[in-house]
Design an enzyme around this catalytic site. Structure first.
Site, mmCIF file in Angstrom:
data_model
loop_
_atom_site.group_PDB
_atom_site.id
_atom_site.type_symbol
_atom_site.label_atom_id
_atom_site.label_comp_id
_atom_site.label_asym_id
_atom_site.label_seq_id
_atom_site.Cartn_x
_atom_site.Cartn_y
_atom_site.Cartn_z
ATOM 1 C CB ALA A 1 4.318 0.751 4.441
ATOM 2 C CG HIS B 1 3.056 -1.201 -2.164
ATOM 3 N ND1 HIS B 1 2.206 -0.800 -3.166
ATOM 4 C CD2 HIS B 1 2.276 -1.266 -1.041
ATOM 5 C CE1 HIS B 1 0.980 -0.651 -2.707
ATOM 6 N NE2 HIS B 1 0.985 -0.915 -1.404
ATOM 7 N N GLY C 1 2.491 0.024 -5.973
ATOM 8 C CA GLY C 1 1.139 0.580 -6.124
ATOM 9 C C GLY C 1 1.161 2.078 -5.829
ATOM 10 C CG HIS C 2 1.878 3.463 -1.836
ATOM 11 N ND1 HIS C 2 2.311 2.340 -1.175
ATOM 12 C CD2 HIS C 2 0.746 3.852 -1.198
ATOM 13 C CE1 HIS C 2 1.486 2.061 -0.181
ATOM 14 N NE2 HIS C 2 0.519 2.961 -0.174
ATOM 15 C CD GLN D 1 -7.875 4.976 6.981
ATOM 16 O OE1 GLN D 1 -7.875 6.191 6.767
ATOM 17 N NE2 GLN D 1 -7.639 4.099 6.024
ATOM 18 C CE LYS E 1 -4.948 -4.226 -1.955
ATOM 19 N NZ LYS E 1 -4.983 -3.368 -0.817
ATOM 20 C CG ASP E 2 -7.693 0.360 -0.893
ATOM 21 O OD1 ASP E 2 -7.824 -0.408 0.062
ATOM 22 O OD2 ASP E 2 -6.575 0.684 -1.342
ATOM 23 C CB SER F 1 -1.508 -4.843 0.407
ATOM 24 O OG SER F 1 -1.823 -4.480 1.731
ATOM 25 N NE ARG G 1 -4.055 -3.767 7.091
ATOM 26 C CZ ARG G 1 -4.661 -2.650 6.684
ATOM 27 N NH1 ARG G 1 -4.788 -2.385 5.403
ATOM 28 N NH2 ARG G 1 -5.126 -1.780 7.570
HETATM 29 P P1 AMP Z 1 -2.667 3.150 1.503
HETATM 30 O O1 AMP Z 1 -1.326 3.718 1.823
HETATM 31 O O2 AMP Z 1 -2.755 1.671 1.605
HETATM 32 O O3 AMP Z 1 -3.798 3.882 2.197
HETATM 33 O O4 AMP Z 1 -2.878 3.424 -0.045
HETATM 34 C C1 AMP Z 1 -2.735 4.715 -0.593
HETATM 35 C C2 AMP Z 1 -3.317 4.722 -1.978
HETATM 36 O O5 AMP Z 1 -2.627 3.749 -2.770
HETATM 37 C C3 AMP Z 1 -4.799 4.318 -1.997
HETATM 38 O O6 AMP Z 1 -5.488 5.138 -2.933
HETATM 39 C C4 AMP Z 1 -4.765 2.888 -2.444
HETATM 40 O O7 AMP Z 1 -5.930 2.489 -3.128
HETATM 41 C C5 AMP Z 1 -3.568 2.901 -3.376
HETATM 42 N N1 AMP Z 1 -3.019 1.544 -3.511
HETATM 43 C C6 AMP Z 1 -2.713 0.679 -2.510
HETATM 44 N N2 AMP Z 1 -2.280 -0.498 -3.017
HETATM 45 C C7 AMP Z 1 -2.326 -0.365 -4.371
HETATM 46 C C8 AMP Z 1 -2.011 -1.224 -5.474
HETATM 47 N N3 AMP Z 1 -1.565 -2.471 -5.273
HETATM 48 N N4 AMP Z 1 -2.184 -0.761 -6.720
HETATM 49 C C9 AMP Z 1 -2.643 0.499 -6.930
HETATM 50 N N5 AMP Z 1 -2.950 1.364 -5.955
HETATM 51 C C10 AMP Z 1 -2.796 0.942 -4.683
#
Ligand code: AMP
Length: 285
Positions: free
Chosen positions: A32, A34, A36-37, A61, A150-151, A186, A188
């Site tokens: 998903a 965005h 950030g990814h 998780q 972010k995490d 996010s 979410r």
């Molecule tokens: P996720 O798919 O949510 O597990 O996130 C994958 C990676 O992207 C993790 O290392 C997150 O910390 C990072 N991530 C998620 N949201 C953001 C964001 N807004 N800015 C930067 N990194 C992000």
């Protein structure tokens, strides 16, 4: 870009570049995508010869079955975005490949995982994260792995994992990417109602209030939190937590005398959001 599904396929694809001494970067994700990814992928593209993005919605998780079911999934869109970002391999294994019948190992980190997200999502959450990240790092064996600030607690936990288990990988942390109104991006966020999407901006405002209080000379953590809590209660948000913690240990700080991480988590409707801001006491932004 090639999409690969099995450990055998990803190992075979990386064998030659590894032999040639190419730098391999891994961006672990749950999809998903965005911005950030995409920022993590962009950093990996800049720094590495071969970029692998893993896409695996890790059931281990998720503490709430509904959260897992509702987690957004669109591999076609993700693959197009990753290809556009210059990713070489999208590694999207099945749950059966990651957790075959008889799977019985858990990688668990003590103490760092007890508070904050661990306390609210249950011990199984970080066990799920550390176990799957260990597996992904073993499967891909990258030189560098990219994670988001972010995490924040997850990042601290993964740095400890890599250090404690002597894993030969460099962990790179990338800054949080935000919507124009400050909400941390996010996967979410898409699940928020229009009303909750508007209320959600208070999370980042609450962290900025902590920063401003400290910039104005406040050195009592409880007092620094008070205005931030007021920011949240003004839109009827009761946070799971809003804490000032050490960026290294995630333990609450008793006194403000070094860099501090302001962390917040709250539930808006059925969606739980987290955010954080690193605050430098010497006034650096
Ligand atoms: P996720 O798919 O949510 O597990 O996130 C994958 C990676 O992207 C993790 O290392 C997150 O910390 C990072 N991530 C998620 N949201 C953001 C964001 N807004 N800015 C930067 N990194 C992000």
């Amino acid at each position: 870009m090639r999409t690969l599904r099995t450990v055998g396929q990803i190992r075979a694809a990386l064998a030659e570049p590894r032999r040639m001494g190419r730098v391999i970067g891994l961006v672990p994700t749950m999809g998903a995508f965005h911005d950030g990814h995409l920022s993590l992928m962009g950093k990996a593209r800049e720094e590495c010869d071969v970029v692998v993005v893993s896409l695996f919605v890790n059931p281990a998780q998720f503490s709430e079955p509904d959260d897992l079911t509702a987690y957004p999934r669109d591999e076609g869109r993700d693959a197009a975005m990753a290809a556009e970002a210059g990713v070489d391999y999208l590694f999207a294994p099945s749950a059966e490949d990651v957790y075959p019948p008889g799977f019985a190992t858990t990688v668990s980190i003590a103490s760092l995982t007890d508070a904050l997200e661990g306390a609210h999502r249950g011990a199984a959450h970080f066990d799920g994260v550390t176990t799957v990240v260990t597996k992904l790092l073993n499967m891909v064996a990258p030189d560098v792995a990219y994670f988001g600030q972010k995490d924040a607690q997850q990042a601290v936990v993964i740095r400890r994992l890599v250090r404690d288990l002597d894993m030969a990988v460099r962990i790179e942390l990338c800054p949080t990417i935000r919507e124009p109104d400050g909400l941390a991006m996010s996967s979410r966020n898409a699940r928020l109602s229009a009303e909750d999407r508007a209320r959600a901006t208070a999370l980042h405002r609450s962290l900025l209030a902590v920063r401003e209080n400290i910039a104005n000379g406040e050195r009592d953590p409880a007092a620094a939190r008070a205005r931030a809590l007021a920011e949240l209660s003004s839109v009827a948000i009761e946070p799971d937590y809003l804490e000032l913690v050490s960026p290294e240990t995630m333990a609450p700080v008793q006194q403000l005398d070094g860099d501090v991480l302001a962390v917040v988590a709250a539930r808006l409707g059925a969606t739980r959001l987290i955010d954080n801001e690193l605050i430098h006491l010497n006034g650096r932004p």
